[in-house]
Design a protein around this motif. Structure first.
Motif, mmCIF file in Angstrom:
data_model
loop_
_atom_site.group_PDB
_atom_site.id
_atom_site.type_symbol
_atom_site.label_atom_id
_atom_site.label_comp_id
_atom_site.label_asym_id
_atom_site.label_seq_id
_atom_site.Cartn_x
_atom_site.Cartn_y
_atom_site.Cartn_z
ATOM 1 N N UNK A 189 0.852 -1.197 0.000
ATOM 2 C CA UNK A 189 0.000 0.000 0.000
ATOM 3 C C UNK A 189 0.885 1.244 0.000
ATOM 4 N N UNK A 190 1.670 1.447 -1.053
ATOM 5 C CA UNK A 190 2.583 2.599 -1.069
ATOM 6 C C UNK A 190 1.836 3.928 -1.053
ATOM 7 N N UNK A 191 2.276 4.815 -0.191
ATOM 8 C CA UNK A 191 1.704 6.154 -0.122
ATOM 9 C C UNK A 191 2.677 7.100 -0.815
ATOM 10 N N UNK A 192 2.172 7.866 -1.773
ATOM 11 C CA UNK A 192 3.013 8.837 -2.465
ATOM 12 C C UNK A 192 3.463 9.906 -1.472
ATOM 13 N N UNK A 193 4.716 10.326 -1.577
ATOM 14 C CA UNK A 193 5.211 11.386 -0.698
ATOM 15 C C UNK A 193 5.875 12.496 -1.498
ATOM 16 N N UNK A 194 5.846 13.677 -0.911
ATOM 17 C CA UNK A 194 6.566 14.838 -1.402
ATOM 18 C C UNK A 194 7.342 15.403 -0.225
ATOM 19 N N UNK A 195 8.036 16.500 -0.447
ATOM 20 C CA UNK A 195 8.802 17.122 0.635
ATOM 21 C C UNK A 195 8.621 18.634 0.535
ATOM 22 N N UNK A 196 8.506 19.281 1.697
ATOM 23 C CA UNK A 196 8.288 20.728 1.710
ATOM 24 C C UNK A 196 8.943 21.355 2.933
#
Length: 142
Positions: free
Chosen positions: A82-89
């Protein structure tokens, strides 16, 4: 899901919800265009639902470390089932820098504390093409 106190308050306000993510879900706010900051205290059920809907969790490491909120675990988000998409801020409201390089350095340190060793290439991609994909500027990828 930045802090236990925040989660408790949401559950007081929405006692019918299964968890914090369920509040967003019940109002139709989960989906490929949804970006949720922090994601530190997400359960397996919440991660599965975020993955299913294509929602994104935004890692804000300088804010999380400065406020003592906890560590968003990249390895937890990346589970194959169940991969959760991630970003960075930078989250300068609670963080300490506008610099993405400083943010990536903090992300590296926090992930190391969590037992995961991200590569420089992985972090740089997350902050560039990865973030662009999360906001629809390039084809989405995981």
């Amino acid at each position: 899901s930045e802090s236990p106190g925040e989660i408790a308050r949401v559950m007081e306000l929405y006692p019918w919800a299964r968890d914090y993510t369920d509040v967003y879900d019940r109002f139709g706010l989960l989906g490929p265009r949804s970006l949720f900051a922090h994601g530190i205290h997400l359960s397996e059920r919440e991660c599965a639902r975020l993955s299913e809907t294509g929602s994104t969790v935004i890692h804000c490491p300088t804010s999380n470390s400065f406020l003592g909120s906890g560590i968003m675990r990249m390895a937890h988000m990346a589970k194959a089932e169940r991969p959760v998409a991630i970003g960075v801020a930078t989250d300068v409201g609670g963080g300490t820098s506008y610099s993405m390089l400083a943010t990536l350095a903090e992300a590296y340190k926090l992930q190391m504390l969590a037992g995961y060793k991200p590569t420089a290439t992985e972090l740089f991609r997350l902050a560039t093409r990865g973030n662009a994909a999360r906001i629809g500027l390039v084809a989405r990828d995981r």
